[in-house]
Design a protein around this motif. Structure first.
Motif, short mmCIF file in Angstrom:
data_model
loop_
_atom_site.label_atom_id
_atom_site.label_comp_id
_atom_site.label_asym_id
_atom_site.label_seq_id
_atom_site.Cartn_x
_atom_site.Cartn_y
_atom_site.Cartn_z
N THR A 310 -27.77 -13.95 55.13
CA THR A 310 -28.57 -12.95 54.92
C THR A 310 -27.92 -12.06 53.73
O THR A 310 -28.80 -11.56 52.71
CB THR A 310 -28.04 -11.95 56.21
N ARG A 311 -26.60 -12.16 53.55
CA ARG A 311 -26.19 -11.47 52.27
C ARG A 311 -26.80 -12.26 51.02
O ARG A 311 -26.84 -11.48 49.95
CB ARG A 311 -24.53 -11.28 52.28
N ALA A 312 -27.00 -13.40 51.35
CA ALA A 312 -27.28 -14.23 49.97
C ALA A 312 -28.66 -13.78 49.65
O ALA A 312 -28.98 -13.78 48.65
CB ALA A 312 -27.39 -15.58 50.21
N PRO A 333 -25.94 -14.79 42.54
CA PRO A 333 -24.96 -15.07 43.71
C PRO A 333 -24.57 -13.73 44.41
O PRO A 333 -24.24 -12.81 43.91
CB PRO A 333 -23.55 -15.69 42.82
N CYS A 334 -24.17 -14.09 45.66
CA CYS A 334 -23.47 -13.00 46.31
C CYS A 334 -22.06 -13.11 46.13
O CYS A 334 -21.79 -14.35 46.39
CB CYS A 334 -23.89 -13.25 47.86
N VAL A 335 -21.31 -12.48 46.07
CA VAL A 335 -20.00 -12.56 45.52
C VAL A 335 -19.10 -11.90 46.62
O VAL A 335 -17.72 -11.91 46.62
CB VAL A 335 -19.73 -11.85 44.33
N LEU A 336 -19.55 -11.70 47.87
CA LEU A 336 -18.69 -11.46 48.92
C LEU A 336 -17.96 -10.12 48.88
O LEU A 336 -16.84 -10.03 49.14
CB LEU A 336 -18.06 -12.53 49.51
N CYS A 337 -18.41 -9.25 48.03
CA CYS A 337 -17.78 -8.16 47.86
C CYS A 337 -17.80 -7.04 48.91
O CYS A 337 -16.78 -6.07 49.10
CB CYS A 337 -17.92 -7.50 46.57
N ASN A 338 -18.89 -7.27 49.73
CA ASN A 338 -19.29 -5.95 50.80
C ASN A 338 -19.47 -4.46 50.18
O ASN A 338 -19.25 -3.68 50.94
CB ASN A 338 -18.28 -5.94 51.88
N GLN A 339 -19.49 -4.45 48.98
CA GLN A 339 -19.30 -3.08 48.39
C GLN A 339 -20.58 -2.26 48.65
O GLN A 339 -20.71 -1.03 48.46
CB GLN A 339 -19.34 -3.06 46.68
N ARG A 340 -21.99 -2.80 48.80
CA ARG A 340 -23.15 -2.26 48.84
C ARG A 340 -24.06 -2.54 50.11
O ARG A 340 -24.75 -1.88 50.27
CB ARG A 340 -24.06 -2.18 47.53
N CYS A 341 -23.56 -3.55 50.63
CA CYS A 341 -24.43 -3.79 51.86
C CYS A 341 -23.74 -3.48 53.08
O CYS A 341 -24.59 -3.74 54.17
CB CYS A 341 -24.72 -5.63 51.66
N ARG A 342 -22.94 -2.98 53.06
CA ARG A 342 -22.29 -2.37 54.31
C ARG A 342 -22.71 -0.91 54.32
O ARG A 342 -22.21 -0.14 53.41
CB ARG A 342 -20.65 -2.59 54.42
N SER A 352 -27.81 -2.03 49.72
CA SER A 352 -28.19 -2.39 48.61
C SER A 352 -27.08 -3.74 47.99
O SER A 352 -26.51 -4.38 48.97
CB SER A 352 -28.03 -1.13 47.54
N CYS A 353 -27.10 -3.83 46.79
CA CYS A 353 -26.10 -5.09 46.34
C CYS A 353 -25.81 -4.67 45.04
O CYS A 353 -26.55 -4.25 44.13
CB CYS A 353 -27.08 -6.38 46.31
N VAL A 354 -24.42 -5.08 44.76
CA VAL A 354 -23.99 -4.66 43.31
C VAL A 354 -24.68 -5.63 42.06
O VAL A 354 -24.79 -4.99 41.05
CB VAL A 354 -22.53 -5.13 43.41
N GLY A 355 -25.24 -6.60 42.50
CA GLY A 355 -25.82 -7.68 41.34
C GLY A 355 -27.32 -7.10 41.39
O GLY A 355 -28.08 -7.43 40.64
S1 SF4 Z 1 -23.14 -6.11 47.83
FE1 SF4 Z 1 -24.25 -7.82 47.07
S2 SF4 Z 1 -23.01 -9.17 46.34
FE2 SF4 Z 1 -21.49 -7.94 47.60
S3 SF4 Z 1 -21.48 -8.72 49.55
FE3 SF4 Z 1 -23.38 -7.47 49.52
S4 SF4 Z 1 -24.90 -8.67 49.24
FE4 SF4 Z 1 -23.23 -10.04 48.57
#
Ligand code: SF4
Length: 649
Positions: A310-312, A333-342, A352-355
């Motif tokens: 999912t995050r990928a 890549p998903c960098v597993l930061c959880n910064q914008r998808c939580r 959303s997503c940082v990248g």
């Molecule tokens: S913000 Fe993007 S890169 Fe970071 S964990 Fe969520 S999906 Fe992955």
């Protein structure tokens, strides 16, 4: 068996074995799915997702766990639109159906929470009402009715949620089901009834999936892996596929962890469950699966039949398409930061997503691909995330791009952050941006600091210039009367901390984000006596946004880091810092040989002041997060390419 191979479920064929799982998005309009949802899911279908399970909809109106939580009764129009949008790509679309039970919230429903027993939720501490025996039949019918609505809307099936945040798991668990009636002596009974009724509602020709918690990580009374395998073996014959998940209210950060937990954390659990299921239903691996190599290995090694990524796919909507085209290296890549998808935090943001900041904003943001009619010759100054993204977008749209970076390597703040523990995967985004700019023909000159005169010369040559010059350290928030001060970026260049003066280290963290905590962890791991100073009541308050707050404080205490809470640094002297309690005003000394100042940075504005007419992006506007840097780099590039800002034509 490849990830890109089709899989047939209930007679319906998904074009790949990659699942886009149900997750909270905040894209809804009130409790219905919105046009944003439709565009969000369409993009993943176009990118090759095999199955999409839409955001879990509550089957009962009194279950309202967050403001924009979908309600099944309000979803048929949205489900119909999502199905129509995804159908051209062959993706199977299922409705996620669930009930949060005691893990819900009474803030929106203004009613009581309902649960198997009167066990207060660990997070909300709210005591639920115990569901009466007479309420369970109607509850089962709620699931069946919601499934009928999904079938009527043209979906390919439904997925029932008995995962981390679900009433059905609460019934399965000795942590939360203390009943003495038939649904307590047989804790699996309610889920069995729900699956049976749901199957009867949708018939054999639609897909019935089950998201099942197989390890609550609470072995004293919760579902253990052994019990999870037994449950899976019992329920698999009633379903068309089964997703293996872990966690409960006891350990929320473990259910969707960040980079401190390795990708694929459910591999062993999933293998155990698949063995127990013995082919009765395909089994899906879930749990920070963000690498296609690991996902393919899971299929090859018999761990799973399909993989939830999912995050990928939030980070890279075209993940399967790129894999199918033979370009896995181009997957962002998903960098597993959880910064914008939580999205469950006090800001109530949308997913959303940082990248990939267009994720969740598909209906608003201009698509990046495309060719501009008038090619430009562009000089991008700065090779951090904003500059790299701007260069990537401009090159993608057919412009000639040169990028000048002052340091020896591009990546900027991503490289600094990636040197800190638990943040290593951020380097993957820097690497990806660098590889993409290289692939697209951007000329990158590292170790090149440009002057205002060189920008004048570029303009005289008819070149367009975009400034993404990043940030510089801000002033100290204390009086420096002696002692040694080091910034996190300097420490990142020396992660062993050998260049620091010997003796105890004091980390001053007036921001409370991931940097201060990670710096303290790094120093403690290097064997330094370490203390951290925060004006807040807990360390790392901003980590609540990424779900790492409790885990971070646990790690610091386990590492032996001294926590100075409610304190600020007034003065730094040789050998000690003078701290002040921000509540009482009490002053004390903290011994330190060196202080790491994790305070705010400021924009790097020297070229901007010489050329205020030039477009700017990222930290040189105001230092913030990687997300804003990438977003602004992209938008500045698109405006430049469109001729609406700063282009010489
Ligand atoms: S913000 Fe993007 S890169 Fe970071 S964990 Fe969520 S999906 Fe992955």
């Amino acid at each position: 068996m490849l990830l890109t191979d089709p899989i047939t479920l209930a007679g319906r064929t998904a074009p790949s074995r990659v699942l886009f799982g149900p997750h909270e998005t905040n894209l809804g309009h009130r409790r219905a799915l919105s046009d944003r949802h439709v565009a969000y899911y369409r993009r993943r279908a176009a990118g090759g997702a095999g199955l999409i399970v839409t955001e879990t909809a509550s089957v009962a109106a009194d279950d309202w766990p967050y403001e924009r939580a979908p309600l099944a009764a309000d979803c048929p129009d949205g489900w119909r639109a999502v199905a129509a949008a995804c159908r051209p790509y062959g993706t199977l679309v299922l409705a996620g159906l669930g009930h949060a039970g005691g893990q819900g919230s009474s803030a929106y429903s203004q009613g009581v929470l309902r649960a198997p027993s009167r066990v207060a939720d660990v997070v909300s501490r709210e005591l639920p009402a115990e569901l009466e025996d007479t309420e369970l039949g109607p509850l089962v019918e709620d699931f069946a009715a919601a499934a009928r609505l999904a079938a009527g809307a043209g979906l390919d099936g439904v997925e029932i949620d008995a995962g981390q945040h679900s009433l059905l798991r609460q019934f399965l668990s000795g942590l939360t089901n203390l009943r003495s009636d038939a649904h307590g002596t047989d804790r699996a009974r309610l889920l069995r009834e729900v699956l049976t009724a749901t199957r009867a509602a949708i018939g054999p020709g639609l897909v019935l999936g089950l998201r099942l918690c197989c390890d609550e990580l609470a072995p004293w009374a919760g579902i253990t892996p052994e019990r999870g395998a037994e449950l899976a073996a019992e329920f698999a014959p009633l379903t068309d596929y089964l997703v293996v998940v872990r966690g409960s209210a006891m350990n929320l950060s473990a259910t969707r962890p960040d980079g401190h937990t390795p990708p694929g954390f459910n591999l062993d659990l999933c293998r155990t469950v698949r063995t127990a299921v013995a082919g009765a239903a395909p089994v899906a691996l879930q749990g920070s699966v963000v690498e296609v190599g690991q996902a393919q290995w899971a299929l090859d090694d018999g761990v799973a039949d399909l993989v939830e990524m999912t995050r990928a796919q939030i980070a890279e909507p075209e993940l399967v398409a790129l894999l199918r085209a033979g370009h896995p290296e181009r997957i962002r890549p998903c960098v597993l930061c959880n910064q914008r998808c939580r999205v469950r935090d006090n800001r109530n943001p949308i997913v959303s997503c940082v990248g990939e900041p267009a994720s969740g904003h598909e209906t608003e943001d201009q698509p990046v691909p495309g060719r501009d009619a008038q090619p430009l010759d562009v000089l991008v100054v700065g090779g951090g995330p904003a500059g790299l993204e701007a260069a990537r977008v401009l090159a993608l749209r057919g412009h000639t791009v040169e990028l000048a970076e002052g340091s020896a390597q591009s990546g900027g703040s991503l490289r600094t952050a990636a040197a800190l523990p638990g943040r290593e995967r951020l380097a993957l985004l820097a690497d990806w941006l660098a590889a993409e700019t290289d692939r697209l023909g951007v000329t990158v000159r590292t170790g090149t600091r440009l002057t205002a005169a060189q920008l004048d010369a570029a303009a005289a040559d008819g070149r367009s210039v975009l400034l993404a010059t990043g940030s510089v350290p801000g002033p100290h928030g204390f009086d420096r009367l002696g002692g040694t001060v080091v910034r996190p970026a300097e420490l990142a260049a020396d992660p062993t901390a050998r260049s620091l003066p010997p003796g105890p280290v004091l980390v001053f963290d007036p921001i409370g984000d991931a940097v201060g905590v990670a710096v303290a962890e790094l120093l403690a791991a290097a064997g330094r006596p370490t203390a951290i100073v925060t004006q807040d009541q807990v360390v790392g308050t901003q980590l609540a946004l990424t779900g790492d707050l409790a885990a971070a404080n646990t790690r610091l205490q386990q590492a032996g880091v001294t926590l100075y809470k409610r304190r600020t640094v007034l003065e730094l002297h040789d050998g000690y810092a003078l701290l002040e309690d921000v509540v009482t005003g009490h002053k004390q000394r903290a011994e330190c040989a060196v202080l790491i100042d994790c305070g705010h940075r400021l924009p790097e504005r020297s070229l901007r002041e010489a050329h205020p007419e030039l477009p700017v992006a990222g930290d040189c506007v105001a230092p913030r997060t990687v997300y804003q840097a990438v977003l602004e780099g992209r938008r500045a590039a698109l405006r430049l390419a469109a001729g609406t800002e700063g282009a010489h034509r």
